[in-house]
Scaffold this motif. Structure first.
Motif, PDB file in Angstrom:
ATOM      1  N   MET A  22       0.790  -1.218   0.004  1.00 52.39           N
ATOM      2  CA  MET A  22       0.043   0.218   0.056  1.00 52.39           C
ATOM      3  C   MET A  22       1.111   1.224   0.038  1.00 52.39           C
ATOM      4  O   MET A  22       1.751   1.388   0.765  1.00 52.39           O
ATOM      5  N   GLU A  23       0.500   2.213  -0.826  1.00 52.37           N
ATOM      6  CA  GLU A  23       1.211   3.542  -0.876  1.00 52.37           C
ATOM      7  C   GLU A  23       0.259   4.693  -0.792  1.00 52.37           C
ATOM      8  O   GLU A  23      -0.758   4.446  -1.220  1.00 52.37           O
ATOM      9  N   GLU A  24       0.918   5.590  -0.192  1.00 49.90           N
ATOM     10  CA  GLU A  24      -0.037   6.796  -0.125  1.00 49.90           C
ATOM     11  C   GLU A  24      -0.335   7.492  -1.472  1.00 49.90           C
ATOM     12  O   GLU A  24       0.599   7.468  -2.380  1.00 49.90           O
ATOM     13  N   PRO A  25      -1.866   7.727  -1.920  1.00 50.73           N
ATOM     14  CA  PRO A  25      -1.857   8.270  -3.057  1.00 50.73           C
ATOM     15  C   PRO A  25      -1.264   9.932  -3.230  1.00 50.73           C
ATOM     16  O   PRO A  25      -1.126  10.669  -2.189  1.00 50.73           O
ATOM     17  N   ILE A  26      -0.884   9.989  -4.358  1.00 47.98           N
ATOM     18  CA  ILE A  26      -0.349  11.411  -4.501  1.00 47.98           C
ATOM     19  C   ILE A  26      -1.484  12.341  -5.256  1.00 47.98           C
ATOM     20  O   ILE A  26      -1.959  12.228  -6.083  1.00 47.98           O
ATOM     21  N   VAL A  27      -1.894  13.026  -4.448  1.00 49.30           N
ATOM     22  CA  VAL A  27      -2.891  14.114  -4.555  1.00 49.30           C
ATOM     23  C   VAL A  27      -2.158  15.562  -4.893  1.00 49.30           C
ATOM     24  O   VAL A  27      -1.444  16.028  -4.034  1.00 49.30           O
ATOM     25  N   GLU A  28      -2.438  16.056  -6.073  1.00 47.83           N
ATOM     26  CA  GLU A  28      -1.883  17.400  -6.209  1.00 47.83           C
ATOM     27  C   GLU A  28      -2.925  18.452  -5.894  1.00 47.83           C
ATOM     28  O   GLU A  28      -4.006  18.485  -5.971  1.00 47.83           O
ATOM     29  N   MET A  29      -2.079  19.587  -5.219  1.00 46.35           N
ATOM     30  CA  MET A  29      -2.762  20.578  -4.579  1.00 46.35           C
ATOM     31  C   MET A  29      -3.598  21.424  -5.637  1.00 46.35           C
ATOM     32  O   MET A  29      -2.714  21.811  -6.600  1.00 46.35           O
ATOM     33  N   PRO A  30      -4.558  21.953  -5.601  1.00 48.14           N
ATOM     34  CA  PRO A  30      -5.258  22.719  -6.575  1.00 48.14           C
ATOM     35  C   PRO A  30      -4.598  24.168  -6.369  1.00 48.14           C
ATOM     36  O   PRO A  30      -4.268  24.702  -5.503  1.00 48.14           O
ATOM     37  N   VAL A  31      -4.524  24.862  -7.621  1.00 50.17           N
ATOM     38  CA  VAL A  31      -3.940  26.402  -7.645  1.00 50.17           C
ATOM     39  C   VAL A  31      -4.940  27.299  -7.241  1.00 50.17           C
ATOM     40  O   VAL A  31      -6.100  27.536  -8.034  1.00 50.17           O
ATOM     41  N   VAL A  32      -4.737  28.003  -6.387  1.00 51.72           N
ATOM     42  CA  VAL A  32      -5.676  29.159  -6.013  1.00 51.72           C
ATOM     43  C   VAL A  32      -5.077  30.405  -6.371  1.00 51.72           C
ATOM     44  O   VAL A  32      -4.134  30.772  -6.036  1.00 51.72           O
ATOM     45  N   VAL A  33      -5.605  31.214  -6.979  1.00 53.14           N
ATOM     46  CA  VAL A  33      -5.433  32.611  -7.413  1.00 53.14           C
ATOM     47  C   VAL A  33      -5.941  33.517  -6.482  1.00 53.14           C
ATOM     48  O   VAL A  33      -7.548  33.755  -6.539  1.00 53.14           O
ATOM     49  N   GLU A  34      -5.636  34.256  -5.699  1.00 52.12           N
ATOM     50  CA  GLU A  34      -6.044  35.327  -4.968  1.00 52.12           C
ATOM     51  C   GLU A  34      -6.126  36.646  -5.716  1.00 52.12           C
ATOM     52  O   GLU A  34      -5.236  36.976  -6.401  1.00 52.12           O
TER      53      GLU A  34
END
Length: 59
Positions: free
Chosen positions: A22-34
């Motif tokens: 079992m490996e941790e899933p790789i989740v990409e962080m969403p890009v937030v533009v302020e």
């Protein structure tokens, strides 16, 4: 003898199912533009100043 053969088949199938681990899933962080709060409110200041300057020049 049938139970022994069944146990061997089940153990072989179970080891291949867990071969990768079992490996941790790789989740990409969403890009937030302020938006910059200082620039959004100044859109009406420049035209208001131009109207004031034109009104002062006309009088």
């Amino acid at each position: 003898m049938k139970k022994l053969a069944l146990a061997a088949v089940v153990s072989i199938a179970a080891t291949s199912a867990f071969a990768g681990g079992m490996e941790e899933p790789i989740v990409e962080m969403p890009v937030v533009v302020e938006e910059d709060a200082a620039t959004t409110g100044t859109g009406w200041v420049v035209p208001l100043l131009l109207i004031a300057v034109i009104a002062a020049a006309a009088s």
